[in-house]
Scaffold this motif. Structure first.
Motif, PDB file in Angstrom:
ATOM      1  N   TRP A  67      -3.723  -7.198  -1.668  1.00 27.34           N
ATOM      2  CA  TRP A  67      -2.665  -7.078  -2.670  1.00 27.34           C
ATOM      3  C   TRP A  67      -3.275  -6.805  -4.041  1.00 27.34           C
ATOM      4  O   TRP A  67      -2.798  -5.964  -4.792  1.00 27.34           O
ATOM      5  CB  TRP A  67      -1.867  -8.390  -2.738  1.00 27.34           C
ATOM      6  CG  TRP A  67      -0.442  -8.255  -2.315  1.00 27.34           C
ATOM      7  CD1 TRP A  67       0.139  -8.849  -1.240  1.00 27.34           C
ATOM      8  CD2 TRP A  67       0.588  -7.496  -2.967  1.00 27.34           C
ATOM      9  NE1 TRP A  67       1.468  -8.499  -1.184  1.00 27.34           N
ATOM     10  CE2 TRP A  67       1.766  -7.678  -2.234  1.00 27.34           C
ATOM     11  CE3 TRP A  67       0.627  -6.681  -4.092  1.00 27.34           C
ATOM     12  CZ2 TRP A  67       2.971  -7.079  -2.594  1.00 27.34           C
ATOM     13  CZ3 TRP A  67       1.823  -6.078  -4.451  1.00 27.34           C
ATOM     14  CH2 TRP A  67       2.972  -6.279  -3.707  1.00 27.34           C
ATOM     15  N   SER A  68      -4.355  -7.542  -4.347  1.00 28.24           N
ATOM     16  CA  SER A  68      -4.938  -7.461  -5.693  1.00 28.24           C
ATOM     17  C   SER A  68      -5.268  -6.026  -6.094  1.00 28.24           C
ATOM     18  O   SER A  68      -5.152  -5.668  -7.257  1.00 28.24           O
ATOM     19  CB  SER A  68      -6.222  -8.285  -5.771  1.00 28.24           C
ATOM     20  OG  SER A  68      -6.053  -9.522  -5.175  1.00 28.24           O
TER      21      SER A  68
ATOM     22  N   SER B  18       2.660  -7.872   3.563  1.00 30.45           N
ATOM     23  CA  SER B  18       2.788  -7.915   2.101  1.00 30.45           C
ATOM     24  C   SER B  18       3.699  -9.036   1.618  1.00 30.45           C
ATOM     25  O   SER B  18       3.729  -9.330   0.426  1.00 30.45           O
ATOM     26  CB  SER B  18       3.289  -6.572   1.568  1.00 30.45           C
ATOM     27  OG  SER B  18       2.336  -5.583   1.846  1.00 30.45           O
TER      28      SER B  18
ATOM     29  N   SER C 276      -1.258 -15.085   0.609  1.00 30.60           N
ATOM     30  CA  SER C 276      -1.407 -16.396  -0.050  1.00 30.60           C
ATOM     31  C   SER C 276      -0.783 -16.390  -1.437  1.00 30.60           C
ATOM     32  O   SER C 276      -0.899 -17.373  -2.162  1.00 30.60           O
ATOM     33  CB  SER C 276      -2.886 -16.764  -0.185  1.00 30.60           C
ATOM     34  OG  SER C 276      -3.553 -16.626   1.023  1.00 30.60           O
TER      35      SER C 276
ATOM     36  N   LEU D  18      -1.772 -14.845  -3.983  1.00 32.35           N
ATOM     37  CA  LEU D  18      -2.780 -14.782  -5.042  1.00 32.35           C
ATOM     38  C   LEU D  18      -3.083 -13.334  -5.392  1.00 32.35           C
ATOM     39  O   LEU D  18      -3.162 -12.483  -4.502  1.00 32.35           O
ATOM     40  CB  LEU D  18      -4.087 -15.425  -4.570  1.00 32.35           C
ATOM     41  CG  LEU D  18      -4.156 -16.945  -4.562  1.00 32.35           C
ATOM     42  CD1 LEU D  18      -5.374 -17.405  -3.784  1.00 32.35           C
ATOM     43  CD2 LEU D  18      -4.206 -17.485  -5.980  1.00 32.35           C
TER      44      LEU D  18
ATOM     45  N   GLU E 115      10.211   3.030   5.565  1.00 33.53           N
ATOM     46  CA  GLU E 115       9.795   1.687   5.986  1.00 33.53           C
ATOM     47  C   GLU E 115      10.751   1.248   7.093  1.00 33.53           C
ATOM     48  O   GLU E 115      11.963   1.362   6.945  1.00 33.53           O
ATOM     49  CB  GLU E 115       9.839   0.749   4.772  1.00 33.53           C
ATOM     50  CG  GLU E 115       9.814  -0.725   5.083  1.00 33.53           C
ATOM     51  CD  GLU E 115       8.650  -1.172   5.952  1.00 33.53           C
ATOM     52  OE1 GLU E 115       7.495  -0.877   5.616  1.00 33.53           O
ATOM     53  OE2 GLU E 115       8.908  -1.808   7.000  1.00 33.53           O
TER      54      GLU E 115
ATOM     55  N   THR F 268       0.832  -1.204   0.000  1.00 40.25           N
ATOM     56  CA  THR F 268       0.000   0.000   0.000  1.00 40.25           C
ATOM     57  C   THR F 268       0.870   1.258   0.000  1.00 40.25           C
ATOM     58  O   THR F 268       0.651   2.167  -0.811  1.00 40.25           O
ATOM     59  CB  THR F 268      -0.923   0.010   1.238  1.00 40.25           C
ATOM     60  OG1 THR F 268      -1.525  -1.273   1.353  1.00 40.25           O
ATOM     61  CG2 THR F 268      -1.980   1.067   1.146  1.00 40.25           C
TER      62      THR F 268
HETATM   63  C1  LIG Z   1      -2.710 -14.696   5.557  1.00 41.02           C
HETATM   64  C2  LIG Z   1      -3.006 -13.630   4.556  1.00 41.02           C
HETATM   65  C3  LIG Z   1      -3.201 -13.963   3.233  1.00 41.02           C
HETATM   66  C4  LIG Z   1      -3.489 -12.974   2.299  1.00 41.02           C
HETATM   67  N1  LIG Z   1      -3.632 -13.336   1.008  1.00 41.02           N
HETATM   68  C5  LIG Z   1      -3.891 -12.403   0.086  1.00 41.02           C
HETATM   69  C6  LIG Z   1      -3.989 -12.768  -1.262  1.00 41.02           C
HETATM   70  O1  LIG Z   1      -3.814 -13.918  -1.625  1.00 41.02           O
HETATM   71  N2  LIG Z   1      -4.270 -11.801  -2.162  1.00 41.02           N
HETATM   72  C7  LIG Z   1      -4.450 -10.508  -1.785  1.00 41.02           C
HETATM   73  O2  LIG Z   1      -4.735  -9.697  -2.645  1.00 41.02           O
HETATM   74  N3  LIG Z   1      -4.340 -10.124  -0.513  1.00 41.02           N
HETATM   75  C8  LIG Z   1      -4.049 -11.037   0.435  1.00 41.02           C
HETATM   76  N4  LIG Z   1      -3.905 -10.665   1.733  1.00 41.02           N
HETATM   77  C9  LIG Z   1      -4.026  -9.262   2.098  1.00 41.02           C
HETATM   78  C10 LIG Z   1      -2.736  -8.493   1.793  1.00 41.02           C
HETATM   79  O3  LIG Z   1      -1.598  -9.277   2.019  1.00 41.02           O
HETATM   80  C11 LIG Z   1      -2.662  -7.255   2.665  1.00 41.02           C
HETATM   81  O4  LIG Z   1      -3.869  -6.553   2.585  1.00 41.02           O
HETATM   82  C12 LIG Z   1      -1.557  -6.328   2.208  1.00 41.02           C
HETATM   83  O5  LIG Z   1      -0.337  -7.002   2.122  1.00 41.02           O
HETATM   84  C13 LIG Z   1      -1.438  -5.189   3.201  1.00 41.02           C
HETATM   85  O6  LIG Z   1      -0.394  -4.366   2.785  1.00 41.02           O
HETATM   86  P1  LIG Z   1      -0.034  -3.064   3.611  1.00 41.02           P
HETATM   87  O7  LIG Z   1       1.034  -2.372   2.884  1.00 41.02           O
HETATM   88  O8  LIG Z   1      -1.271  -2.310   3.898  1.00 41.02           O
HETATM   89  O9  LIG Z   1       0.477  -3.620   5.019  1.00 41.02           O
HETATM   90  P2  LIG Z   1       1.923  -4.208   5.386  1.00 41.02           P
HETATM   91  O10 LIG Z   1       2.434  -5.090   4.341  1.00 41.02           O
HETATM   92  O11 LIG Z   1       1.823  -4.787   6.753  1.00 41.02           O
HETATM   93  O12 LIG Z   1       2.822  -2.925   5.399  1.00 41.02           O
HETATM   94  C14 LIG Z   1       2.815  -2.005   6.453  1.00 41.02           C
HETATM   95  C15 LIG Z   1       4.239  -1.574   6.653  1.00 41.02           C
HETATM   96  O13 LIG Z   1       4.281  -0.489   7.562  1.00 41.02           O
HETATM   97  C16 LIG Z   1       5.499  -0.601   8.256  1.00 41.02           C
HETATM   98  N5  LIG Z   1       5.443   0.171   9.495  1.00 41.02           N
HETATM   99  C17 LIG Z   1       4.630  -0.031  10.552  1.00 41.02           C
HETATM  100  N6  LIG Z   1       4.898   0.872  11.503  1.00 41.02           N
HETATM  101  C18 LIG Z   1       5.898   1.664  11.037  1.00 41.02           C
HETATM  102  C19 LIG Z   1       6.632   2.772  11.572  1.00 41.02           C
HETATM  103  N7  LIG Z   1       6.392   3.234  12.790  1.00 41.02           N
HETATM  104  N8  LIG Z   1       7.595   3.330  10.811  1.00 41.02           N
HETATM  105  C20 LIG Z   1       7.876   2.869   9.572  1.00 41.02           C
HETATM  106  N9  LIG Z   1       7.223   1.823   9.029  1.00 41.02           N
HETATM  107  C21 LIG Z   1       6.249   1.229   9.753  1.00 41.02           C
HETATM  108  C22 LIG Z   1       5.644  -2.093   8.517  1.00 41.02           C
HETATM  109  O14 LIG Z   1       6.985  -2.454   8.743  1.00 41.02           O
HETATM  110  C23 LIG Z   1       5.078  -2.688   7.251  1.00 41.02           C
HETATM  111  O15 LIG Z   1       6.077  -3.058   6.336  1.00 41.02           O
HETATM  112  C24 LIG Z   1      -3.598 -11.626   2.697  1.00 41.02           C
HETATM  113  C25 LIG Z   1      -3.398 -11.286   4.023  1.00 41.02           C
HETATM  114  C26 LIG Z   1      -3.090 -12.269   4.945  1.00 41.02           C
HETATM  115  C27 LIG Z   1      -2.846 -11.895   6.353  1.00 41.02           C
END
Ligand SMILES: Cc1cc2nc3c(=O)[nH]c(=O)nc-3n(C[C@H](O)[C@H](O)[C@H](O)COP(=O)(O)OP(=O)(O)OC[C@H]3O[C@@H](n4cnc5c(N)ncnc54)[C@H](O)[C@@H]3O)c2cc1C
Length: 624
Positions: A496-497, A144, A148, A150, A135, A116
Motif C-alpha cells: 500500500w505504502s 487492499s 494492517s 499502515l 473490478e 494498484t
Molecule cells: C495481512 C496483510 C497486511 C498488509 N499490511 C500492509 C501494510 O500495513 N502496509 C502496506 O503498505 N501494505 C500492506 N500489505 C500489502 C498490501 O495490502 C497489498 O500489497 C496491496 O493491497 C495489494 O493491492 P493490489 O491492488 O495489488 O491487490 P488487491 O487489493 O488484491 O486487488 C486486486 C483486485 O483485482 C481484482 N480481480 C482479480 N481478478 C479479477 C478479474 N478476473 N476481473 C476483475 N477484477 C479482478 C480483485 O477483485 C481485487 O480487488 C499487507 C498485506 C497483507 C496480506
C-alpha cells in the motif's frame, strides 16, 4: 624545519627520550584534534540555535508536495464548488462508465480495482491517456482492504536486510550481499518518501500515529531479527529510529524515548519495562483510501466500473496472438461485452496467476501468496491513540498493536498458501494472536478469545520468479513484467505504502512498451485525492458549527470525505433532539450516518448493502 629535524634525528638518544618525544607529538596532535572538534561543536550548536530560533518565530507553513509552500490558513467554504462538489459533478454514473467501456477504444485497459489498479488508472488518466479500469467486486474489496492499515517506511525490512548483510552467509558472496542490502535500502527509502507524500498531501486520509517499542531487558536473547547483532537493539534503538527518521527527510515527527514511568502511564497494561522507544508510522482506512483513488481516477476521466469481471482475452494483431482487449461480464446484470484497448494491464494482486492462466492454462506460477491474519480487540488495549510493537514473538516475527477507528488491531501472521476470495480465518491463527497478545501484557489484564471482535485474512501478492528453484526466497519488491507473446503487462508484489510509485513505474512501462508517446509525464505527486482540496485539521469544527452534528461524527466525516463532508452533511436530516440537531446515526454508538448511504450510492458507486457496511463504513470489523 627539515634540516633541524634531520640533525635532531642524527643525535643519539635514549629510549626514554624517544618515548617522551612521541608522547609529546601525540599529545599535541590530540590537542589540535580536540581544538577542531571543539570548534566544530560550537559551530554546530550555534547553527542549531539559529535554526531553532528561526523555526520558533517563522509563520506556520504547510508543506505542499506540489513544490509550493503555502501559509496555513483556515479556509471558509461559501459556495458548492468550494466545498468540493465539483468533483462529484465531474464523475459519471456507473451506467455512463459502462457505456464508455463498451463503445470506446482505450489506450490502457486495467484489470483490478485494488490500490494498484486504481492507482495505475489515476496515473494514466492524468497523463492524458484513455483509460478503462474494471473490478469484479467493490473497489479495494480484496487485499487492499485487509492490510494492517499502515503506510509504513519499512523499519523492520531495513533491520532484516542489515542482519542478512552481517550474516556469515554474505562472506561467501560479499558483492551480491551488498547489492541485495542496497536494493532493500532503496526500497525502504522509497517507502519513507511515499509515506511522507501520503501523510503530507492526503492528510484527510492518512495520519501519523506514534508506535512505542517497549524494552524490558538491555540485551535480548534470542536476539531480535534472528541476528546476534540485534541482541543489543534495546541499547541502540533510539539512534536506529533517528536514522529511520532521517531516511524520511524528518517529515514524520521525530522519534523519542519514554522512561519506565511514562511508559506505564501510557500503557498501564504493559509489563514493567526499562524504557520505550517511540517512532511514527502513518495509518489509514485502507478501503476508504482505495475508493478515493478510484473516485479520483473517475473524476480525471478514467472509465472505471466495479462489479465487472474479466472472463477472457480478446486477440488481434497481425498473427492474431496479441491481446487487444478483454472479455467481461457485468456481475449485476449478467451482460457480456468486450473492452478494447492498445494495452492490457493486469493488477489483480494475489489472483494474478488465475487471470494469466485464462490465456495459457499451463503458465508457471508468478505469485507466492502469503496469508496474513489480524484480530480486532477493544480500544482499551491502545489508549491515547498510540500503538505499540513487540519485535519478537514466539515465531520470531513482529507483532503490532495498532489503534484504529477507536479499536485495536493486532497482527499479523505470515503463512504461505494460495489465495482464495473472501477467506475465513483459521481458529488456530486467531488463538495464536490471542496468546501472543496476552504474553506481551502484564498479568493484571487478560486477553480472552471472547475479546476478539473480528478477524480478517489477506494475501500478500509476493512475486515468485517462475524460473527460480522451489523454496527460493521470495522478494518483497514489486515486479512489472510483459508477456512477450501476448503483450499483456502485469504487476506483482508491492505494498500500500508505495502504490503511487508503483503505478508511476507501471504506466512508464506501458507507455514505452506500447509506444504511447502522446502521454504526458507522471503528475500524481501533485494530485490530491477526492476531498483533499480544502481539507484542514479544523474542518470538523466547521461541520459541527454549521450543521449541528456531534463532534465524533464530524471527525469521522472529515477524515472519510475530507472537504466533501459538507456535501454529505447537506443531506443530513433533523434528529428531533436538542443536540445533535442533525445527522441520524445508522447504529447507536458508532459515528456512521444514514445520509452516508445515500451519498455513497449517488456519488461513489456503492452497489450492495454488504459493501456499504464492510468497505465504505467498516462496521463488521469493529461491531460484529
Ligand atoms: C495481512 C496483510 C497486511 C498488509 N499490511 C500492509 C501494510 O500495513 N502496509 C502496506 O503498505 N501494505 C500492506 N500489505 C500489502 C498490501 O495490502 C497489498 O500489497 C496491496 O493491497 C495489494 O493491492 P493490489 O491492488 O495489488 O491487490 P488487491 O487489493 O488484491 O486487488 C486486486 C483486485 O483485482 C481484482 N480481480 C482479480 N481478478 C479479477 C478479474 N478476473 N476481473 C476483475 N477484477 C479482478 C480483485 O477483485 C481485487 O480487488 C499487507 C498485506 C497483507 C496480506
Amino acid at each position: 624545519l627539515k634540516t633541524r629535524y634531520r640533525s635532531w634525528r642524527k643525535k643519539p638518544r635514549s629510549r626514554a627520550a624517544w618515548c617522551s618525544c612521541a608522547g609529546s607529538v601525540i599529545f599535541r596532535r590530540t590537542m589540535s584534534v580536540r581544538k577542531w572538534a571543539m570548534r566544530g561543536t560550537l559551530v554546530g550548536v550555534a547553527g542549531g540555535c539559529t535554526y531553532a530560533t528561526y523555526s520558533f518565530f517563522k509563520p506556520v507553513a504547510q508543506v505542499d508536495f506540489t513544490g509550493e509552500k503555502k501559509m496555513k490558513r483556515i479556509q471558509r467554504f461559501n459556495s458548492l464548488v468550494d466545498r468540493g462538489d465539483n468533483l462529484q459533478a465531474a464523475a459519471k454514473s456507473r451506467g455512463q462508465h459502462l457505456a464508455s467501456l463498451k463503445d470506446e477504444m482505450f489506450d490502457v485497459v486495467i484489470v483490478g480495482g485494488g490500490c494498484t489498479g486504481a492507482g495505475a488508472a489515476l496515473d494514466a488518466a492524468t497523463r492524458g491517456l484513455k483509460v478503462a479500469c474494471i473490478e469484479r467486486g467493490d473497489f479495494s474489496n480484496e487485499t487492499s482492504s485487509r492490510s494492517s492499515k499502515l503506510i509504513w517506511g519499512g523499519f523492520k525490512y531495513l533491520q532484516v536486510a542489515f542482519a542478512e548483510l552481517l550474516s556469515t552467509k554474505s562472506l561467501s558472496n560479499p558483492v551480491s550481499a551488498v547489492k541485495k542490502f542496497w536494493g532493500e535500502f532503496l526500497m525502504v527509502a522509497e517507502c519513507c518518501t511515499e509515506r511522507s507524500w501520503l501523510a503530507g498531501m492526503q492528510p484527510h486520509l492518512v495520519q501519523y500515529v506514534p508506535q512505542a517499542v517497549p524494552f524490558s531487558v538491555w540485551v535480548q536473547w534470542p536476539p531480535y531479527f534472528n541476528h546476534p547483532f540485534y541482541s543489543i537493539l534495546p541499547i541502540i534503538a533510539l539512534p536506529a529510529f533517528w536514522f529511520y527518521d532521517a531516511l524520511a527527510g524528518f517529515n514524520a515527527p521525530i522519534s523519542y524515548a519514554m522512561g519506565p514511568r511514562k511508559t506505564k502511564e501510557t500503557f498501564p497494561q504493559l509489563k514493567d519495562v526499562n524504557y520505550s522507544a517511540v517512532y511514527c508510522e502513518s495509518m489509514h482506512n485502507d478501503a476508504r483510501t482505495g475508493t478515493c483513488i478510484a473516485l479520483t481516477a473517475a473524476t480525471r476521466g478514467a472509465s472505471i466500473a466495479n462489479y465487472v469481471e474479466m472472463t477472457g482475452y480478446v486477440y488481434g494483431g497481425e498473427e492474431g496472438a496479441t491481446v487487444t482487449g478483454i472479455q467481461c461480464v457485468d456481475k449485476l446484470t449478467g451482460e457480456k461485452f468486450e473492452v478494447k484497448g492498445t494495452s492490457v494491464v493486469l493488477c489483480t494482486g494475489a489472483f494474478l496467476d488465475a487471470v494469466r492462466r485464462m490465456d495459457d492454462p499451463k503458465a508457471e506460477k508468478a505469485v507466492a501468496a502469503a496469508a496474513g491474519c489480524h484480530i480486532v480487540l477493544p480500544g482499551y488495549f491502545t489508549p491515547g491513540g498510540m500503538g505499540f510493537a513487540e519485535l519478537r514473538t514466539s515465531r520470531g516475527a513482529t507483532m503490532y498493536f495498532l489503534p484504529w477507528l477507536g479499536h485495536t488491531i493486532v497482527g499479523s501472521t505470515d503463512k504461505k498458501c494460495d489465495a482464495t476470495s473472501s477467506p475465513e480465518v483459521a481458529e488456530d491463527e486467531i488463538q495464536y494472536l490471542v496468546n501472543e497478545a496476552a504474553s506481551c501484557l502484564s498479568g493484571d489484564i487478560q486477553v480472552r478469545r471472547s475479546d476478539v471482535l473480528s478477524a480478517w485474512q489477506g494475501w500478500r501478492p509476493l512475486y515468485r520468479d517462475p524460473n527460480a528453484p522451489p523454496g527460493a526466497p521470495v522478494s518483497r519488491h514489486h515486479v512489472i513484467g510483459v508477456d512477450e507473446k501476448t503483450g499483456v503487462v502485469f504487476v506483482c508484489g508491492g505494498k500500500w505504502s508505495t502504490y503511487r510509485a508503483m503505478a508511476e513505474e507501471l504506466v512508464d512501462k506501458v507507455v514505452s512498451h506500447k509506444k504511447l508517446w502522446h502521454a504526458r509525464p507522471c503528475m500524481t505527486k501533485k494530485i490530491k485525492l477526492v476531498g483533499g482540496d480544502g481539507f484542514h485539521e479544523l474542518l470538523y469544527v466547521q461541520l459541527v458549527q454549521k450543521y449541528g452534528i456531534s463532534e465524533d461524527i464530524a471527525k469521522h466525516l472529515a477524515h472519510t470525505y475530507g472537504s466533501a463532508a459538507f456535501a454529505v452533511c447537506e443531506l443530513s436530516k433533523p434528529t428531533g433532539k436538542r443536540w445533535p440537531r442533525f445527522g441520524r446515526v445508522l447504529v447507536e454508538g458508532y459515528p456512521y450516518l444514514e445520509e452516508e448511504v445515500e451519498y455513497a450510492c449517488k456519488h461513489e458507486y456503492a452497489v450492495t448493502v454488504k459493501d456499504m457496511l464492510t468497505l465504505r463504513m467498516r462496521l463488521p470489523p469493529i461491531n460484529p
